[in-house]
Design a protein around this motif. Structure first.
Motif: not given
Length: 131
Positions: A82-109
């Motif tokens: 589903t994606g590359t590495a991240g510092a952490s992930f969170a699963v919601a009702t609509d998607s998965v969210y990723r905190l970029y490895p160095n924590s500089y940005a938040v992404y949505r799948y």
């Protein structure tokens, strides 16, 4: 205040709306609770971390070696990248969210391949819930 014993030790556990997932103490397998007694079914191999929620089949896991993200497809042994590495992930009702490895940005799948969209800047941690 009644507790029910459902299984043994684990490296981590993740709770989805309909079940509990476990990562074995040695991180060599992922299991899904069958819902009765202490019965669990192995659904995947080695993982670094597991995250659960309502999106998709309810479970994503990082690969132990690379940290890339895999999504559980609902059948034991059936996962997709589903994606590359991240510092952490969170699963919601609509998607998965990723905190970029160095924590500089938040992404949505986006829900397609390994494509993610930046939705926020630097963060210390992320969590998800009903939206």
């Amino acid at each position: 205040d009644m507790w029910q014993h459902i299984g043994g030790a684990g490296a981590s556990f993740a709770v989805a709306p309909d079940t509990v997932y476990a990562l074995t103490p040695k991180r060599d397998a992922v299991y899904r609770y069958d819902g009765t007694g202490t019965s669990w079914t192995m659904i995947g191999g080695a993982a670094g971390q597991i995250y659960a929620g309502e999106w998709g089949r309810g479970l994503v896991a990082t690969k132990l070696d690379s940290g890339s993200l895999r999504s559980y497809l609902g059948t034991p042994g059936s996962w997709k990248i589903t994606g590359t590495a991240g510092a952490s992930f969170a699963v919601a009702t609509d998607s998965v969210y990723r905190l970029y490895p160095n924590s500089y940005a938040v992404y949505r799948y986006t829900g397609t391949g390994i494509t993610w969209t930046k939705i926020g800047d630097a963060a210390h941690s992320i969590v998800a819930g009903d939206i």
